[in-house]
Design a protein around this motif. Structure first.
Motif, PDB file in Angstrom:
ATOM      1  N   HIS A   1       0.825  -1.317  -0.011  1.00 60.80           N
ATOM      2  CA  HIS A   1      -0.100  -0.204  -0.259  1.00 60.80           C
ATOM      3  C   HIS A   1       0.864   1.349  -0.149  1.00 60.80           C
ATOM      4  O   HIS A   1       2.004   1.125   0.255  1.00 60.80           O
ATOM      5  CB  HIS A   1      -1.044   0.025   1.395  1.00 60.80           C
TER       6      HIS A   1
ATOM      7  N   CYS B   1      -6.899   1.520  -2.538  1.00 57.59           N
ATOM      8  CA  CYS B   1      -7.003  -0.129  -2.954  1.00 57.59           C
ATOM      9  C   CYS B   1      -7.244  -1.209  -1.759  1.00 57.59           C
ATOM     10  O   CYS B   1      -7.054  -0.730  -0.789  1.00 57.59           O
ATOM     11  CB  CYS B   1      -5.325  -0.290  -3.391  1.00 57.59           C
TER      12      CYS B   1
ATOM     13  N   ILE C   1      -5.658  -5.093  -1.263  1.00 57.49           N
ATOM     14  CA  ILE C   1      -4.765  -6.073  -1.583  1.00 57.49           C
ATOM     15  C   ILE C   1      -5.050  -7.349  -0.753  1.00 57.49           C
ATOM     16  O   ILE C   1      -5.321  -7.386   0.437  1.00 57.49           O
ATOM     17  CB  ILE C   1      -3.509  -5.604  -1.116  1.00 57.49           C
TER      18      ILE C   1
ATOM     19  N   THR D   1      -4.191  -7.260  -6.218  1.00 57.71           N
ATOM     20  CA  THR D   1      -4.490  -5.875  -6.038  1.00 57.71           C
ATOM     21  C   THR D   1      -5.754  -5.416  -6.641  1.00 57.71           C
ATOM     22  O   THR D   1      -5.828  -5.627  -7.942  1.00 57.71           O
ATOM     23  CB  THR D   1      -3.173  -5.035  -6.299  1.00 57.71           C
TER      24      THR D   1
END
Length: 613
Positions: free
Chosen positions: A544, A568, A570, A583
């Motif tokens: 990140h 995002c 992940i 991702t």
């Protein structure tokens, strides 16, 4: 690879005492509205298919399809208009700086070559019309730099709505907070005449699709009809059975014979407009809801056979124009940041999400919106956990609430005042009456709504979790250390301190089989630990670019997912190195705040954009 399955969209941003202008495209049967910096495209016949445009740098205010449906023009509070394509990734065609303040409305010319926009000019111009396409006779389209096509004098205050006559000869009409309706001829457009028949803000005006009439509606509860070519007043909406509150928006039927209006009196009305421009109420549509302030209607759209209304609380109702007795389809959602999520363990298809304003929304996979949970006490929600038949939450009032969950409704609520601002709460899932609550400098152990013990830990606490059997607690600190405590009865004894993180801990979670736990910090790192040996099991989870807000384990203990401020999500496989990750970029504009696995291969997320995916 992760593939987006469903989006549960946010609802339009609304403001008390103001209308909102939604629009649509009859060909694709979609509607457009704004929430925060996002422009939302929703399909009326496919509620789970949603597209979001998030490229505005400031709060978006209004968006409209071009006459051919290929482009969308959207505007924001900075006075910028962006023109972007409806297909292939919303490619940006052109950006224009139009006004020096917020834009409240914009309209395309019927040939798609000009746009008129209005709003607040901060002392400068309040209305502008500009060219999009260079008027050179050539075989290709030349996008213009936004040349002015007229002078729009005559308004002294914020202009709330503008309209472009859909047939030649072209006309532009504007209205606003100075109680005026101004009429312009062109192009190039110049002032023709002004009417001050309204005695309050004029909120919305629209030309009929056949180009014969123009109607304006106002907070004085009146609607006035004008000749579209000359601008002269030719009639008005009858006061008999009329609206009892401000009229915020108006929309014509496709055949130009009827209009739909919505008002602060919580009703929508369909009016027959006769050839001599008299408006008579044909049908009053009641707002579905409890009758509170949030049921005031602030926006409407008549598209094909659909009558769309939007309430102050953001509920979108769709009536059928051909069958007015049919009860409407209503859907709603969140207007603000969705800061936590939970999946029911007994039925993983059911998702509950909460936002800071205290709203709890129930979603069902494959169906979408399934109602709001009405709590008897609507306090704000900061942390939120769910076990069978019970919701546990804490807010900013120092109280921990336990609310019983009966199907779609909330039952009795019990609360305990812990005397300090809670930071995090965690339930012992196997004996869910046991709750661990952390505060600034320590933790509190609760059984039901009874405080068992309060322990000052001597360091700044930022996150905490209790094991499912209630025998162990892990507390994370501002210093990035993890402190493990054994719990016997109501006492906590420190066992060991784990050091690996380089920033304040934001979240800690046990794996479902309790053989591991995962922790994450503000310095964008996550770590998976083996519980028995207390050694690091998976390291280098550093993908990140900003703080990690949330994490969750898959039900089979093989995967950990993290959600971050960097937008995002992940997903890491615990048995593989961290570089073998999946991702999901740009999961939520503004950051991801809630994450939960629904099964081994599916995950649900929520975020700052008020959407759930």
């Amino acid at each position: 690879m992760a593939e987006l399955k469903e989006t549960y969209a946010c609802i339009p941003s609304t403001e008390r005492g103001r209308g909102i202008l939604i629009s649509g495209d009859p060909k694709s049967n979609s509607i457009l509205y704004c929430n925060g910096r996002s422009v939302i495209i929703r399909y009326l016949d496919r509620p789970l298919q949603v597209a979001v445009y998030g490229e505005h740098a400031y709060q978006a205010t209004v968006a409209r399809y071009s006459p051919n449906g290929e482009w969308i023009a959207s505007a924001d509070v900075s006075g910028t208009v962006r023109i972007w394509g409806t297909h292939n990734d919303f490619v940006l065609k052109k950006e224009f700086r139009v006004l020096s303040g917020r834009i409240d409305d914009l309209q395309w010319s019927p040939d798609g070559m000009r746009i008129v926009a209005c709003g607040d000019g901060k002392g400068k111009s309040l209305v502008r019309a500009f060219m999009l396409v260079s008027p050179f006779p050539s075989s290709f389209f030349l996008w213009d730099s936004g040349t002015n096509v007229g002078e729009f004098d005559g308004h002294s205050k914020r202009v709330l709505s503008c309209a472009f006559k859909p047939t030649r000869p072209f006309r532009i009409a504007t209205c606003g907070e100075d109680f005026l309706m101004n009429f312009y001829e062109g192009p190039p457009f110049k002032f023709k005449l002004s009417h001050r028949e309204h005695s309050n803000f004029v909120n919305c005006l629209r030309f009929s699709p056949d180009g014969s009439k123009l109607i304006s509606v106002s907070s004085d509860k009146k609607g006035i009809i004008y000749d579209a070519k000359t601008g002269d007043i030719i009639g008005e909406l009858s006061s008999e059975d009329g609206h009892q509150g401000s009229i915020y928006a108006v929309s014509w039927s496709p055949d130009s014979k009827q209009v739909l209006t919505v008002s602060a009196d919580k009703s929508a009305k369909i009016w027959d407009i006769s050839d001599d421009a008299k408006g008579k109420v044909k049908k009053t549509l009641a707002s579905p809801g409890s009758g509170g302030v949030e049921d005031m209607l602030v926006g409407c759209l008549w598209q094909n056979d659909h009558l769309v209304t939007v309430s102050l609380g953001g509920t979108i109702s769709i009536f059928s124009a051909s069958d007015l007795e049919k009860s409407p389809v209503s859907f709603s959602g969140h207007m603000k940041n969705v800061n936590s999520l939970a999946v029911l363990r007994s039925d993983p298809k059911i998702i509950l999400s909460t936002s800071y304003d205290g709203l709890i929304v129930k979603w069902i996979q494959g169906i979408g919106y399934s109602g709001k949970l009405d709590r008897k006490v609507t306090s704000q929600i900061k942390c939120f956990a769910i076990v069978e038949g019970e919701i546990v939450s804490c807010a900013f009032d120092n109280k921990i609430w336990r609310v019983s969950l009966l199907g779609d409704q909330c039952g009795d609520a019990n609360s305990v005042d812990v005397g300090t601002q809670p930071k995090d709460l965690s339930l012992a899932l196997n004996s869910p009456e046991v709750t661990l609550v952390s505060f600034e400098t320590g933790v509190i152990l609760l059984r039901g709504t009874e405080v068992l013990s309060t322990k000052n830990l001597g360091f700044t606490v930022t996150a905490s979790v209790i094991s499912p059997d209630g025998t162990e607690a892990i507390v994370g600190g501002q210093d990035g250390k993890l402190h493990l405590y054994s719990i016997t009865g109501d006492t906590l004894n420190e066992e060991v301190v784990l050091e690996k993180h380089r920033g304040a801990i934001t979240v800690i979670r046990y794996s479902p089989d309790v053989s591991m736990f995962a922790s994450a910090d503000v310095n964008r790192e996550a770590v998976v630990w083996d519980r028995a040996s207390r050694e690091v099991k998976l390291k280098n989870m550093l993908y990140h670019t900003a703080r990690i807000n949330c994490l969750d384990w898959s039900p089979d203990n093989t995967m950990v997912a993290t959600g971050s401020l960097d937008t995002c999500v992940i997903i890491y496989d615990v048995s593989k190195p961290a570089s073998h990750r999946i991702t999901i970029k740009g999961a939520h504009l503004g950051g991801v705040y809630g994450l939960a696995f629904t099964d081994e291969r599916s995950i649900v997320s929520s975020g700052e954009d008020a959407c759930v995916r």
